[in-house]
Design a protein around this motif. Structure first.
Motif, mmCIF file in Angstrom:
data_model
loop_
_atom_site.group_PDB
_atom_site.id
_atom_site.type_symbol
_atom_site.label_atom_id
_atom_site.label_comp_id
_atom_site.label_asym_id
_atom_site.label_seq_id
_atom_site.Cartn_x
_atom_site.Cartn_y
_atom_site.Cartn_z
ATOM 1 N N ILE A 198 0.852 -1.188 0.000
ATOM 2 C CA ILE A 198 0.000 0.000 0.000
ATOM 3 C C ILE A 198 0.888 1.238 0.000
ATOM 4 C CG2 ILE A 198 -1.437 1.424 1.532
ATOM 5 C CD1 ILE A 198 -3.071 -1.025 2.173
ATOM 6 N N VAL A 199 0.569 2.167 -0.885
ATOM 7 C CA VAL A 199 1.239 3.463 -0.919
ATOM 8 C C VAL A 199 0.281 4.451 -0.254
ATOM 9 C CG1 VAL A 199 2.119 5.309 -2.390
ATOM 10 C CG2 VAL A 199 2.554 2.912 -2.988
ATOM 11 N N ALA A 200 0.702 5.020 0.876
ATOM 12 C CA ALA A 200 -0.181 5.841 1.699
ATOM 13 C C ALA A 200 0.023 7.326 1.401
ATOM 14 C CB ALA A 200 0.080 5.566 3.173
ATOM 15 N N TYR A 201 -0.967 7.921 0.730
ATOM 16 C CA TYR A 201 -0.851 9.352 0.468
ATOM 17 C C TYR A 201 -1.478 10.160 1.612
ATOM 18 C CZ TYR A 201 -5.746 9.955 -1.264
ATOM 19 O OH TYR A 201 -7.118 10.027 -1.387
ATOM 20 N N SER A 202 -1.095 11.413 1.699
ATOM 21 C CA SER A 202 -1.533 12.324 2.774
ATOM 22 C C SER A 202 -1.331 11.725 4.169
ATOM 23 C CB SER A 202 -3.007 12.709 2.583
ATOM 24 O OG SER A 202 -3.169 13.496 1.426
ATOM 25 N N PRO A 203 -0.137 11.184 4.459
ATOM 26 C CA PRO A 203 0.086 10.605 5.796
ATOM 27 C C PRO A 203 0.113 11.650 6.905
ATOM 28 C CG PRO A 203 2.152 10.719 4.593
ATOM 29 C CD PRO A 203 1.069 11.088 3.611
ATOM 30 N N LEU A 204 0.157 12.944 6.522
ATOM 31 C CA LEU A 204 0.177 14.017 7.521
ATOM 32 C C LEU A 204 -1.187 14.668 7.682
ATOM 33 C CD1 LEU A 204 3.602 15.677 6.673
ATOM 34 C CD2 LEU A 204 3.092 13.773 8.198
ATOM 35 N N GLY A 205 -2.243 13.938 7.324
ATOM 36 C CA GLY A 205 -3.587 14.448 7.546
ATOM 37 C C GLY A 205 -3.902 15.706 6.763
ATOM 38 N N ARG A 206 -3.337 15.822 5.564
ATOM 39 C CA ARG A 206 -3.592 16.951 4.660
ATOM 40 C C ARG A 206 -3.211 18.299 5.261
ATOM 41 N NH1 ARG A 206 -6.162 15.560 0.116
ATOM 42 N NH2 ARG A 206 -7.169 13.524 0.033
ATOM 43 N N GLY A 207 -2.204 18.304 6.105
ATOM 44 C CA GLY A 207 -1.723 19.567 6.629
ATOM 45 C C GLY A 207 -1.932 19.744 8.113
ATOM 46 N N PHE A 208 -2.833 18.979 8.720
ATOM 47 C CA PHE A 208 -3.042 19.091 10.161
ATOM 48 C C PHE A 208 -1.733 18.872 10.921
ATOM 49 C CE2 PHE A 208 -7.838 18.303 10.487
ATOM 50 C CZ PHE A 208 -8.067 19.561 11.010
ATOM 51 N N LEU A 209 -0.876 18.001 10.387
ATOM 52 C CA LEU A 209 0.325 17.619 11.115
ATOM 53 C C LEU A 209 1.598 18.214 10.535
ATOM 54 C CD1 LEU A 209 -0.928 14.031 11.612
ATOM 55 C CD2 LEU A 209 -0.186 15.469 13.496
ATOM 56 N N VAL A 210 1.455 19.152 9.604
ATOM 57 C CA VAL A 210 2.628 19.794 9.025
ATOM 58 C C VAL A 210 3.107 20.890 9.964
ATOM 59 C CG1 VAL A 210 3.510 21.167 7.106
ATOM 60 C CG2 VAL A 210 1.942 19.273 6.669
ATOM 61 N N SER A 211 4.391 20.940 10.219
ATOM 62 C CA SER A 211 4.933 21.912 11.153
ATOM 63 C C SER A 211 4.818 23.332 10.622
ATOM 64 C CB SER A 211 6.406 21.601 11.436
ATOM 65 O OG SER A 211 6.541 20.281 11.893
ATOM 66 N N ALA A 212 4.629 24.268 11.511
ATOM 67 C CA ALA A 212 4.404 25.664 11.136
ATOM 68 C C ALA A 212 5.712 26.428 11.011
ATOM 69 C CB ALA A 212 3.509 26.339 12.167
ATOM 70 N N THR A 213 6.552 25.995 10.069
ATOM 71 C CA THR A 213 7.782 26.720 9.795
ATOM 72 C C THR A 213 7.618 27.521 8.524
ATOM 73 O OG1 THR A 213 8.581 24.713 8.733
ATOM 74 C CG2 THR A 213 9.345 25.140 10.950
ATOM 75 N N LEU A 214 8.325 28.606 8.413
ATOM 76 C CA LEU A 214 8.204 29.454 7.235
ATOM 77 C C LEU A 214 8.964 28.863 6.064
ATOM 78 C CD1 LEU A 214 8.734 32.939 8.915
ATOM 79 C CD2 LEU A 214 6.578 31.872 8.263
ATOM 80 N N LEU A 215 8.511 29.181 4.866
ATOM 81 C CA LEU A 215 9.144 28.697 3.649
ATOM 82 C C LEU A 215 10.630 29.059 3.639
ATOM 83 C CD1 LEU A 215 8.409 27.356 0.927
ATOM 84 C CD2 LEU A 215 8.226 29.655 -0.032
ATOM 85 N N ASN A 216 11.473 28.048 3.377
ATOM 86 C CA ASN A 216 12.920 28.229 3.279
ATOM 87 C C ASN A 216 13.587 28.603 4.603
ATOM 88 O OD1 ASN A 216 13.085 27.633 0.540
ATOM 89 N ND2 ASN A 216 12.565 29.722 -0.035
ATOM 90 N N GLN A 217 12.869 28.500 5.694
ATOM 91 C CA GLN A 217 13.473 28.778 7.005
ATOM 92 C C GLN A 217 13.777 27.452 7.685
ATOM 93 O OE1 GLN A 217 11.352 31.479 9.640
ATOM 94 N NE2 GLN A 217 11.922 30.217 11.385
ATOM 95 N N ARG A 218 15.003 27.271 8.111
ATOM 96 C CA ARG A 218 15.342 26.009 8.762
ATOM 97 C C ARG A 218 14.564 25.888 10.071
ATOM 98 N NH1 ARG A 218 18.640 22.145 7.846
ATOM 99 N NH2 ARG A 218 19.501 23.269 6.074
ATOM 100 N N PRO A 219 13.894 24.749 10.297
ATOM 101 C CA PRO A 219 13.063 24.592 11.494
ATOM 102 C C PRO A 219 13.869 24.722 12.784
ATOM 103 C CG PRO A 219 12.696 22.813 9.913
ATOM 104 C CD PRO A 219 13.888 23.567 9.451
ATOM 105 N N THR A 220 13.233 25.246 13.785
ATOM 106 C CA THR A 220 13.823 25.283 15.122
ATOM 107 C C THR A 220 13.094 24.278 15.985
ATOM 108 O OG1 THR A 220 12.279 26.948 15.947
ATOM 109 C CG2 THR A 220 14.284 27.747 14.869
ATOM 110 N N ALA A 221 13.688 23.914 17.096
ATOM 111 C CA ALA A 221 13.077 22.906 17.975
ATOM 112 C C ALA A 221 11.697 23.339 18.437
ATOM 113 C CB ALA A 221 13.988 22.669 19.184
ATOM 114 N N ASN A 222 11.542 24.622 18.751
ATOM 115 C CA ASN A 222 10.245 25.093 19.226
ATOM 116 C C ASN A 222 9.218 25.142 18.107
ATOM 117 O OD1 ASN A 222 11.089 25.426 21.870
ATOM 118 N ND2 ASN A 222 11.812 27.510 21.517
ATOM 119 N N ALA A 223 9.647 25.632 16.929
ATOM 120 C CA ALA A 223 8.699 25.763 15.819
ATOM 121 C C ALA A 223 8.159 24.419 15.394
ATOM 122 C CB ALA A 223 9.378 26.453 14.637
#
Length: 346
Positions: A198-223
């Motif tokens: 099985i190939v599982a698409y949208s494993p991150l719940g269509r964005g519910f679980l995507v981290s709130a980091t800005l485009l091209n900004q390296r993630p920080t532990a808090n973010a």
């Protein structure tokens, strides 16, 4: 390591949809960088679509450009493409004429830069028996123009009917903490019985679980501890989520409760919600009565891909806790609106 069409692929793949199917797609160079990052980290199972964009600009055009720029990567990638819709429309057409049109156009756009390892119709055409549609695709496999056949959003009976006509190499379905249908409707059990990954698409719940980091900004532990969408108004005006039942304002606050619970676990384990979500999918893979499952999270930046390629290692206690969360906070609303839902698990 899992295999598709006899080729070894990484446990986590890469979904290409967001690189071409959005109002403002990322610049081509950014997409190339993301694709190279995915491949370098072992995500060599790439999933795109003729429908991911317009007839003039979709996954196939981007792939042609990428493999022109990096021809040596072509043999490293196992490529699956969804098609089989009426040209320029979101309507399934599994007739021989349209299936041949779709595959021929995909091959034409790729222009020999990359072979087509897998082809699947994006949805089952209710007007054409799936056995017939698979037979039409099988003609290309027999001619050596296609590596194998995959299915998308199909029910258990359709999988059996299709597999009886030609061996099915993979079944692509939505599967995540927010979409567990295949555990109850026989799809996972049927794939396990027949030995179909099985190939599982949208494993991150269509964005519910995507981290709130800005485009091209390296993630920080808090973010990385926070989800992208905290309230309905956080959803971009041009996002397809605006049209999906589970993201509507009357149910959003209820559906976000599961995210909060996952966030608590993520913080305790020093991971992100996305890493917990992908880890949960991988923990199901090959478990008792379960088939091999390959999640294909999509991302448009190297930073996001790096995050997705480090899924959390979940133990029995973690899995039990997640099961309790699912029971306590079941999703409210369908995965798609009514007209599209009729085509799910056909």
């Amino acid at each position: 390591m899992p295999e598709l069409v006899g080729k070894t692929v990484g446990p986590v793949g890469y979904g290409l949809m967001g690189l071409t199917w959005r109002k403002n797609p990322p610049p081509a160079e950014q997409s190339y960088e993301a694709m190279r990052t995915a491949l370098s980290l072992g995500a060599n199972n790439w999933n795109g679509g003729e429908l991911y964009g317009s007839p003039e600009r979709n996954s196939l055009h981007l792939l042609n450009e990428y493999f022109t720029k990096y021809p040596g990567d072509a043999e490293k990638v196992v490529l699956s493409i969804k098609g089989g819709l009426k040209k320029g429309e979101m309507a399934p057409d599994g007739s021989r004429e349209n299936v041949r049109r779709s595959i021929d156009e995909c091959l034409k756009v790729l222009d020999g830069k990359k072979s087509l390892d897998l082809f699947e119709c994006a949805r089952v055409d209710p007007k054409t028996p799936i056995a017939d549609t698979v037979g039409y695709i099988a003609e290309y496999v027999k001619e050596g123009k296609l590596g194998g056949i995959s299915l998308s959003e199909v029910g258990a009976q359709s999988i059996r009917k299709a597999h009886a006509v030609h061996p099915i190499s993979a079944v692509e379905v939505e599967f995540s903490l927010w979409a567990t249908d295949i555990l109850e409707n026989g799809v996972a059990a049927t794939c396990a019985e027949l030995g179909i990954p099985i190939v599982a698409y949208s494993p991150l719940g269509r964005g519910f679980l995507v981290s709130a980091t800005l485009l091209n900004q390296r993630p920080t532990a808090n973010a990385l501890q926070t989800g992208k969408y905290k309230k309905y108004s956080d959803i971009e005006p041009d996002s397809m989520l605006q049209h999906m039942p589970r993201f509507q304002p009357d149910v959003f606050d209820e559906n976000i409760k599961l995210l909060h619970a996952v966030e608590d676990m993520a913080k305790a384990k020093g991971a992100t919600p996305a890493q917990i979500a992908i880890g949960w999918v991988l923990a199901q893979s090959g478990a008792k009565g379960m088939p091999t499952i390959i999640p294909i999270p999509g991302a448009t930046t190297s930073e996001r891909i790096e995050e997705n390629m480090k899924p959390a290692k979940l133990n029995d206690e973690d899995m039990k806790a997640l099961d309790e969360m699912l029971k306590k906070f079941p999703p409210i609303g369908g995965r798609y609106h009514e007209s599209q839902s009729a085509l799910l698990f056909a």
